[in-house]
Design a protein around this motif. Structure first.
Motif, PDB file in Angstrom:
ATOM      1  N   ILE A  89       1.199  -7.509  10.604  1.00 15.62           N
ATOM      2  CA  ILE A  89       2.180  -6.333   9.984  1.00 15.62           C
ATOM      3  C   ILE A  89       1.012  -5.079   9.758  1.00 15.62           C
ATOM      4  N   GLN A  90      -0.575  -5.750   9.051  1.00 20.50           N
ATOM      5  CA  GLN A  90      -1.291  -4.670   8.952  1.00 20.50           C
ATOM      6  C   GLN A  90      -1.492  -4.068  10.119  1.00 20.50           C
ATOM      7  N   PHE A  91      -1.779  -4.921  11.157  1.00 15.68           N
ATOM      8  CA  PHE A  91      -2.127  -2.889  12.778  1.00 15.68           C
ATOM      9  C   PHE A  91      -1.430  -2.996  12.877  1.00 15.68           C
ATOM     10  N   VAL A  92       0.008  -2.734  13.142  1.00 15.62           N
ATOM     11  CA  VAL A  92       1.089  -1.803  13.555  1.00 15.62           C
ATOM     12  C   VAL A  92       0.838  -0.659  11.744  1.00 15.62           C
ATOM     13  N   ALA A  93       0.517  -1.177  10.956  1.00 12.96           N
ATOM     14  CA  ALA A  93       0.054  -0.037   9.411  1.00 12.96           C
ATOM     15  C   ALA A  93      -0.648   0.511   9.676  1.00 12.96           C
ATOM     16  N   SER A  99      -0.692   3.767   4.377  1.00 13.69           N
ATOM     17  CA  SER A  99      -1.102   2.966   2.957  1.00 13.69           C
ATOM     18  C   SER A  99      -0.510   1.691   3.018  1.00 13.69           C
ATOM     19  N   GLU A 100      -1.494   0.267   1.747  1.00 17.13           N
ATOM     20  CA  GLU A 100      -0.914  -0.636   1.727  1.00 17.13           C
ATOM     21  C   GLU A 100       0.317  -0.801   1.025  1.00 17.13           C
ATOM     22  N   ARG A 106       7.613  -1.099   3.331  1.00 17.64           N
ATOM     23  CA  ARG A 106       8.830  -0.984   4.885  1.00 17.64           C
ATOM     24  C   ARG A 106       9.115  -2.377   4.847  1.00 17.64           C
ATOM     25  N   VAL A 107       8.288  -2.871   5.210  1.00 18.06           N
ATOM     26  CA  VAL A 107       8.540  -4.345   5.522  1.00 18.06           C
ATOM     27  C   VAL A 107       9.092  -5.638   4.781  1.00 18.06           C
ATOM     28  N   LEU A 108       8.950  -5.252   3.683  1.00 20.64           N
ATOM     29  CA  LEU A 108       9.751  -6.157   2.190  1.00 20.64           C
ATOM     30  C   LEU A 108      10.792  -6.908   2.925  1.00 20.64           C
ATOM     31  N   PRO A 109      11.781  -5.242   2.652  1.00 18.18           N
ATOM     32  CA  PRO A 109      13.472  -6.303   3.608  1.00 18.18           C
ATOM     33  C   PRO A 109      13.486  -6.683   4.483  1.00 18.18           C
ATOM     34  N   LEU A 110      12.852  -6.059   5.598  1.00 19.44           N
ATOM     35  CA  LEU A 110      13.040  -6.981   6.724  1.00 19.44           C
ATOM     36  C   LEU A 110      12.400  -7.633   6.845  1.00 19.44           C
TER      37      LEU A 110
END
Length: 236
Positions: A89-93, A99-100, A106-110
């Protein structure tokens, strides 16, 4: 408005090994198009042609514009063996320059939807096929593309994950995203697809809305599977 225009005269692994021919269709904003057919019909070659990973292609594959984002979810999940779920996920970001904080929002709900929040520091290569597929879906949706190209997404997914995935896809479609999906699950395709493209022996046997497919098969009643069988028998 079309986000993808496909006009493939012929394509394959070489000029001598052509797999598909005369593949012409469009995918419009908000549509979900089902690409179906038996094994060896040319579905994977069509997808590879769209992605630009096929060796030989005559014709054209045109996206809405050069800046348009699309996401590809393959049938067999692919990961970096030494990266954890969170590092993927960090790579995509990092590619998207988020930003962190933005990435986390964005990702926590998924992750919660697909019940992966407790596995974020584990290696995806150790996951089951279903969990790997869930992560591929998360990474694709994290990118928020205009077009989703999805190859057999339901393999390994439990019923809840399938329903969650379809719900999220429907939300993205309402926002204007388009979906091109291959699947062998004809009952699901009949329920969710706006249009169907039926491939047989490397060519389009027929395409259209579900009612159009039934009409072409001469069936007032019956399932997509029934119409599929009738049309396949006629072609042989």
């Amino acid at each position: 408005m079309s986000v993808l225009n496909v006009n493939i005269e012929q394509a394959g692994y070489s000029e001598e090994h052509r797999i598909i021919r005369d593949i012409v269709f469009q995918v419009r904003k908000g549509e979900l198009i089902g690409l179906i057919g038996p094994n060896g019909a040319g579905k994977s070659t069509t997808i590879k042609s769209i992605l630009g990973t096929i060796d030989y292609l005559e014709g054209s594959v045109c996206f809405e514009n050069n800046q348009m984002k699309y996401a590809y979810i393959p049938e067999q999940p692919v990961f970096y063996e030494e990266l954890t779920l969170w590092e993927h996920i960090q790579f995509v970001a990092s590619v998207r320059e988020w930003s962190e904080n933005e990435m986390t929002q964005r990702v926590l709900p998924l992750l919660k939807t697909f019940r992966l929040e407790e596995r974020v520091h584990e290696l995806p290569v150790t996951f089951s096929k279903g969990m790997q597929q869930k992560l591929m879906i998360v990474l694709a949706m994290l990118n928020d593309p205009s077009l989703y190209i999805i190859d057999e997404p339901f393999v390994g997914l439990d019923p809840k994950a399938i329903n969650d995935f379809l719900r999220l896809l429907n939300e993205k479609r309402q926002e204007g995203a388009a979906v091109l999906m291959t699947t062998h699950m004809l009952d699901t395709a009949e329920r969710i697809c706006d249009r169907i493209i039926l491939l047989m022996d490397g060519e389009i046997l027929t395409q259209g809305k579900i009612d159009d497919i039934h009409q072409k098969a001469g069936m007032d009643q019956g399932s997509l599977f029934d119409s599929f069988e009738v049309l396949m028998e006629r072609s042989t």
